[in-house]
Scaffold this motif. Structure first.
Motif, PDB file in Angstrom:
ATOM      1  N   UNK A  77       1.463   5.838  12.221  1.00 55.09           N
ATOM      2  CA  UNK A  77       2.072   4.731  12.954  1.00 55.09           C
ATOM      3  C   UNK A  77       2.144   3.442  12.149  1.00 55.09           C
ATOM      4  N   UNK A  78       1.927   3.536  10.846  1.00 52.61           N
ATOM      5  CA  UNK A  78       1.959   2.375   9.951  1.00 52.61           C
ATOM      6  C   UNK A  78       0.966   1.303  10.372  1.00 52.61           C
ATOM      7  N   UNK A  79      -0.201   1.751  10.842  1.00 51.93           N
ATOM      8  CA  UNK A  79      -1.250   0.813  11.253  1.00 51.93           C
ATOM      9  C   UNK A  79      -2.166   0.436  10.098  1.00 51.93           C
ATOM     10  N   UNK A  80      -1.908   0.995   8.926  1.00 52.29           N
ATOM     11  CA  UNK A  80      -2.729   0.654   7.773  1.00 52.29           C
ATOM     12  C   UNK A  80      -2.226   1.338   6.522  1.00 52.29           C
ATOM     13  N   UNK A  81      -2.810   0.933   5.396  1.00 53.61           N
ATOM     14  CA  UNK A  81      -2.447   1.516   4.106  1.00 53.61           C
ATOM     15  C   UNK A  81      -3.664   1.446   3.188  1.00 53.61           C
ATOM     16  N   UNK A  82      -3.774   2.450   2.323  1.00 55.15           N
ATOM     17  CA  UNK A  82      -4.801   2.472   1.283  1.00 55.15           C
ATOM     18  C   UNK A  82      -4.082   2.453  -0.060  1.00 55.15           C
ATOM     19  N   UNK A  83      -4.514   1.554  -0.941  1.00 52.28           N
ATOM     20  CA  UNK A  83      -3.829   1.347  -2.219  1.00 52.28           C
ATOM     21  C   UNK A  83      -4.839   1.363  -3.363  1.00 52.28           C
ATOM     22  N   UNK A  84      -4.416   1.937  -4.481  1.00 51.20           N
ATOM     23  CA  UNK A  84      -5.217   1.971  -5.709  1.00 51.20           C
ATOM     24  C   UNK A  84      -4.419   1.297  -6.820  1.00 51.20           C
TER      25      UNK A  84
END
Length: 161
Positions: A31-38
């Motif tokens: 639901x595009x409630x968050x993102x994890x990025x490296x």
């Protein structure tokens, strides 16, 4: 463009400005409630101190709040545009390892955005992003001011009906 979490993850992974700086989307939450990025430390983004270039760190933080709000609200039926209106970054220590950050939109964040879009036609708010090294230490802290405009909003003049 309204897409799935998986499609957007892969599109952003291979988007040249992110790919060439080694900014990698690990996962978009349902639901595009968050993102994890490296941010992978590499020959392409190291500075003369052998740490990750500050511009890479700043670039990594720039797009994700607007992207999350745009996709989440578009999936709810809103016609919106979203961007980072301004950002401020504090570099707290050199990024000598890969760096990571997570962004989460809460129910309160979403409700506030929808309320503002429905009453004044735009949402402007500053959101924080803390960027950590592999040891869990904060290397940078970003304040990202997000602007979202409801393209279907029209003001109604009160008393002239």
């Amino acid at each position: 463009m309204v897409v799935s979490e998986s499609v957007l993850k892969w599109a952003m992974r291979f988007y040249p400005p992110l790919l060439l700086q080694r900014i990698w989307v690990i996962k978009f939450e349902k639901g595009f409630r968050g993102v994890q990025v490296k941010i992978a430390k590499s020959l392409l983004n190291k500075n003369y101190n052998n740490s990750i270039f500050g511009g890479t760190i700043f670039a990594a933080a720039d797009p994700f709040y607007p992207v999350l709000f745009h996709q989440l609200l578009s999936h709810k039926g809103y016609k919106v545009i979203a961007w980072s209106k301004s950002s401020q970054i504090q570099y707290l220590k050199p990024g000598n390892t890969n760096l990571f950050f997570n962004i989460q939109l809460t129910d309160a964040d979403i409700a506030e955005a929808e309320e503002m879009l429905n009453t004044i036609g735009k949402y402007i708010k500053v959101h924080p992003i803390d960027i950590y090294d592999k040891h869990g230490e904060i290397c940078a802290s970003v304040m990202n001011e997000v602007y979202v405009r409801n393209l279907n909003y029209t003001e109604h003049e009160v008393g002239n009906e």
